[in-house]
Design a protein around this motif. Structure first.
Motif, short mmCIF file in Angstrom:
data_model
loop_
_atom_site.label_atom_id
_atom_site.label_comp_id
_atom_site.label_asym_id
_atom_site.label_seq_id
_atom_site.Cartn_x
_atom_site.Cartn_y
_atom_site.Cartn_z
N GLU A 299 0.81 -1.21 0.00
CA GLU A 299 0.00 0.00 0.00
C GLU A 299 0.85 1.26 0.00
OE1 GLU A 299 -3.51 1.64 -0.62
OE2 GLU A 299 -3.16 -0.51 -0.42
N GLN A 300 2.10 1.16 0.44
CA GLN A 300 2.96 2.34 0.47
C GLN A 300 3.39 2.76 -0.93
OE1 GLN A 300 5.83 0.51 3.18
NE2 GLN A 300 5.40 2.13 4.65
N TYR B 115 -0.50 8.62 4.54
CA TYR B 115 -0.36 7.25 5.02
C TYR B 115 0.94 7.08 5.79
CZ TYR B 115 -0.01 2.10 4.74
OH TYR B 115 0.12 0.77 5.04
N CYS C 71 -11.11 4.80 1.36
CA CYS C 71 -10.28 5.42 0.32
C CYS C 71 -10.86 5.19 -1.07
CB CYS C 71 -8.86 4.85 0.38
SG CYS C 71 -7.87 5.31 1.81
N ARG D 229 -6.81 8.02 4.08
CA ARG D 229 -5.42 7.53 4.01
C ARG D 229 -4.74 7.62 5.37
NH1 ARG D 229 -2.47 4.58 0.90
NH2 ARG D 229 -0.77 6.03 0.52
N GLN E 39 -6.00 4.79 7.33
CA GLN E 39 -5.38 3.58 6.78
C GLN E 39 -3.96 3.42 7.29
OE1 GLN E 39 -4.53 3.53 2.57
NE2 GLN E 39 -5.39 1.49 2.33
N GLY E 40 -3.23 4.54 7.43
CA GLY E 40 -1.88 4.49 7.98
C GLY E 40 -1.87 4.05 9.44
#
Length: 491
Positions: free
Chosen positions: A39-40, A68, A106, A119, A122-123
């Protein structure tokens, strides 16, 4: 007739059910790691499409990535400690559930603000999920050979997931839409959650009575998040904002150090710092990941903005990297760790990385992928593949089981912060070189490549420093894991 030949006594299976379950557990944990690191980078190739759909400015677009990274890097230490106190299993399942839900948010975002907030959440989910993963993987096996194989698989999940993100991102953006780089986490994350709920053994943390340094956690989180935010914003924010951010960061770091020296239950116990190789392995890893983040960033720009590759073609161009990482991590690394000291492997892999970055300084506007990028990419992928698992083995081998979550969170923190700091520094320097060449009348493509080449040269210097640190600070002492006082290894 011997009993072993009796029909009533069938041959035992080659892999015992318990050992099969152990490996299934490792694979589930590694699958979660792939999701998190994927995802990064998966967002990078989709940035132009996100910009067109949601109307981001060029300056604000970078926060699609950084929203993120900032909470991810800032919360890893706290999340790792919570796993030690509560339960690594419960913390992991909670974090992965939050990550999956935020991915849905997202994918459904219809404006800039919603996407950036989603985001950020999510992070947070990624940090809570990832903080204790390495500690859980290491704790699955007691046998050194199985543990070496497990670390090799986890190394592939970490490094391969980063490189694979660019490949997958290019394919999804080309065939579907940018929303699906987030929505794909729903079926994949749901599958990992289902297997994790079934396979991960219930573990008992030390309990809240063991104590948590709330003030230290706040100071560490503020220092890391503010520091990453400030560094990332240097190219676009006013000098005054950079100075204020730097003052807050160093003030929080000083406060954290003061608190750790005096707290009854510090966030990072002194015994973790005293364990052989922990400090050295984390420093070397930070320098390596700083170079890795820069490699991924600069090569994406070189492919798309200088050589005019589309998202799909740029993604395919990165395919050799995860392929090499897979072969080396899953086949070669376990054999190397079983046969040679981890320190020797690190001191072999780092010079390979150094040469790879130096080769990347040859890229040019007129160059081509096969001669000026592919050989360097393969060398870097090989160097990272053998070095990172050996570093993990050295850094985690002497940490007590009760502190495995904290040490794992520390490793993840230095990985993320080292990557973010390295990327911020190198992109700032590269941008300054690009601006200087443009001011002297250089063409846009030539100016951009001049900046990338300087960035790769500095990355090579960072690896040179890592070689010196590894040679002088890493030791073979503490090869066997320390015994926990109360908690048994997960099995």
């Amino acid at each position: 007739m011997s009993p072993t030949h009796s029909p009533a006594a069938p041959r035992p299976p080659s892999v015992s059910p318990s050992r099969r379950r152990q490996w299934s557990t490792v694979l589930v944990l590694c699958a979660a790691q792939v999701l998190i690191v994927l995802e990064q980078n998966i967002v990078n190739i989709a940035l132009p499409d996100i910009q067109d759909d949601l109307g981001f400015s060029a300056a604000d677009l970078v926060w699609t990535v950084n929203a993120y990274v900032v909470p991810f890097g800032g919360l890893l230490l706290l999340a790792g400690r919570l796993g030690d106190l509560i339960s690594r299993r419960r913390v992991f399942l909670t974090g992965l559930s939050l990550f999956v839900l935020a991915s849905l948010w997202c994918g459904l975002a219809e404006n800039q603000s919603v996407l950036l907030v989603a985001r950020f959440v999510q992070g947070i989910g990624g940090a809570v999920t990832a903080a204790g993963l390495l500690g859980m993987v290491v704790a699955v096996f007691v046998d050194p050979r199985d543990r070496a194989r497990a670390i090799g698989v986890f190394g592939f999940a970490s490094a391969g997931g980063s490189a694979l993100g660019l490949v997958v991102g290019g394919m999804i953006t080309h065939w579907l839409s940018w929303q699906w780089i987030f929505l794909i986490n729903l079926p994949l994350g749901g599958l990992v959650l289902a297997f994790a709920f079934r396979l991960l053994p219930r573990d008992r943390g030390q309990g809240w009575s063991a104590g948590i340094d709330a003030l230290g956690a706040v100071l560490a989180t503020v220092a890391i998040m503010t520091g990453v935010y400030t560094l990332i914003g240097i190219p676009t924010q006013p000098v005054s904002a950079t100075l204020v951010g730097s003052a807050v960061t160093f003030g929080a770091l000083a406060g954290f150090g003061w608190r750790q020296a005096r707290a009854a239950t510090p966030l990072i116990p002194a015994r973790v710092w005293r364990a052989p190789n922990v400090v050295a392995a984390n420093l070397v890893q930070a320098l390596m990941t700083g170079g890795l983040f820069a490699f991924l960033f600069f090569t994406v720009l070189q492919l798309q903005q200088v050589w005019h590759y589309g998202p799909f073609e740029a993604g395919i161009a990165f395919l050799p990297a995860p392929t090499v990482i897979a072969v080396v991590s899953l086949w070669l690394v376990p054999r190397l760790l079983a046969r040679f000291p981890a320190r020797a492997i690190v001191l072999t892999g780092l010079p390979i990385l150094l040469i790879g970055f130096l080769l990347f300084t040859r890229i040019s506007v007129a160059g081509d992928y096969l001669t000026s990028m592919l050989p360097s990419m393969i060398m870097l992928a090989f160097g990272f593949s053998i070095t990172m698992p050996a570093l993990m083995s050295l850094g985690m081998s002497a940490v007590p089981d009760n502190d495995a979550g904290t040490a794992s969170g520390l490793f993840s923190t230095t990985q993320q912060v080292g990557g973010a700091v390295g990327l911020a520094v190198l992109t700032t320097v590269a941008a300054a070189r690009t601006d200087a060449v443009s001011a002297d009348g250089g063409e846009a493509a030539f100016a951009a490549v001049s900046g990338y080449r300087l960035g790769f040269l500095i990355a090579a210097g960072m690896i040179g420093v890592a070689v010196i640190l590894a040679a002088t600070l890493l030791t073979t002492r503490g090869a066997e894991p320390a015994q926990a006082e109360t908690e048994q290894p997960v099995s």
